[in-house]
Write an enzyme that holds these catalytic residues in place. Sequence first.
Site, PDB file in Angstrom:
ATOM      1  CD  GLU A  30      32.702 -25.396 -28.386  1.00  0.00           C
ATOM      2  OE1 GLU A  30      33.022 -25.695 -27.221  1.00  0.00           O
ATOM      3  OE2 GLU A  30      33.310 -25.825 -29.381  1.00  0.00           O
TER       4      GLU A  30
ATOM      5  CG  ASP B 122      27.857 -33.668 -31.187  1.00  0.00           C
ATOM      6  OD1 ASP B 122      28.051 -34.861 -31.474  1.00  0.00           O
ATOM      7  OD2 ASP B 122      28.463 -33.084 -30.267  1.00  0.00           O
TER       8      ASP B 122
ATOM      9  CG  ASN C 149      35.419 -25.958 -24.253  1.00  0.00           C
ATOM     10  OD1 ASN C 149      34.790 -27.001 -24.040  1.00  0.00           O
ATOM     11  ND2 ASN C 149      35.317 -25.287 -25.395  1.00  0.00           N
TER      12      ASN C 149
ATOM     13  CG  HIS D   6      32.537 -28.974 -25.580  1.00  0.00           C
ATOM     14  ND1 HIS D   6      33.369 -28.665 -26.637  1.00  0.00           N
ATOM     15  CD2 HIS D   6      32.721 -30.299 -25.367  1.00  0.00           C
ATOM     16  CE1 HIS D   6      34.006 -29.748 -27.028  1.00  0.00           C
ATOM     17  NE2 HIS D   6      33.644 -30.749 -26.275  1.00  0.00           N
TER      18      HIS D   6
HETATM   19  P1  PGA Z   1      36.599 -36.905 -26.117  1.00  0.00           P
HETATM   20  O1  PGA Z   1      35.613 -35.715 -26.388  1.00  0.00           O
HETATM   21  O2  PGA Z   1      35.762 -38.048 -25.633  1.00  0.00           O
HETATM   22  O3  PGA Z   1      37.232 -37.195 -27.452  1.00  0.00           O
HETATM   23  O4  PGA Z   1      37.576 -36.444 -25.087  1.00  0.00           O
HETATM   24  C1  PGA Z   1      34.670 -35.375 -25.421  1.00  0.00           C
HETATM   25  C2  PGA Z   1      34.043 -34.052 -25.775  1.00  0.00           C
HETATM   26  O5  PGA Z   1      34.745 -33.187 -26.330  1.00  0.00           O
HETATM   27  O6  PGA Z   1      32.852 -33.877 -25.497  1.00  0.00           O
END
Ligand code: PGA
Length: 250
Positions: free
Chosen positions: A143, A67, A136, A138
């Site tokens: 999302e 992304d 959450n 994702h």
């Molecule tokens: P993080 O993010 O590795 O910074 O915890 C993971 C994500 O939100 O996919």
Amino acid sequence: MKIIQTKNYQSMSKLASQYVINTLKQIDKPVLGLATGSTPEGLYQHLIKAYQTHQISFANVSTFNLDEYVGLDKEDKNSYHYYMHKFLFNHVDVPSRNIHLPNGIANDLNVECTSYENRIQSVGGIHIQILGIGKNGHIGFNEPGTSFESRTHVVDLDESTRRANARFFDSFDEVPNQAITMGIQSIMQAKEILLLVSGSEKAEALEKLVNGKVNEDFPASILQTHQNVKIIADKAALENISYRYVSETM
Ligand code: PGA
């Protein structure tokens, strides 16, 4: 789905790097799906070390990132272009023509999404996709509520995701509202998925991923239906999972 437990973040990162290196060595022209965020930073440090000590070359590797934020150019220190160069690409021999991230400042974002998806197909798909998970549920920036049929698309970021990522920005208001992300289908088409999870703040999400109902309200639950998923998680992230489901080795 195989779950491998490590003691802590460091051992998670090391084990993941060994696994990625072994996989890359077995493939003539490997295609690696990459993630950003805090979780894979340790993995990238180990990959750099492996390159510096001549254990691995990235000369034949192609990469596709999950992304990119909409509206941030490549030089913006919060763009994922910038992150990937800082944490990996600037330190290894991956040819720049082999590096792919969605262009978050494309004139036509929908055309960019289609073209990104086509680029993944044109190299024959992703061999191994590195993933993290959001609290959450994702994966990428898909999302809750994202269709399981989705391909690369533009998303409106959840407020919770923007708040979680605000730690990288000077203020919450600077966190973009939108991003381009590979879709759930794009991710599911990877031949293999390697999910990294660290810390007790991810324990609830990981438990839902493993034991919850497969449901678009919790995007990561789709991974239960993929044929080849390995989860490397540290002890803290696995605190809600019965040890019976967990292995100590790959
Ligand atoms: P993080 O993010 O590795 O910074 O915890 C993971 C994500 O939100 O996919």
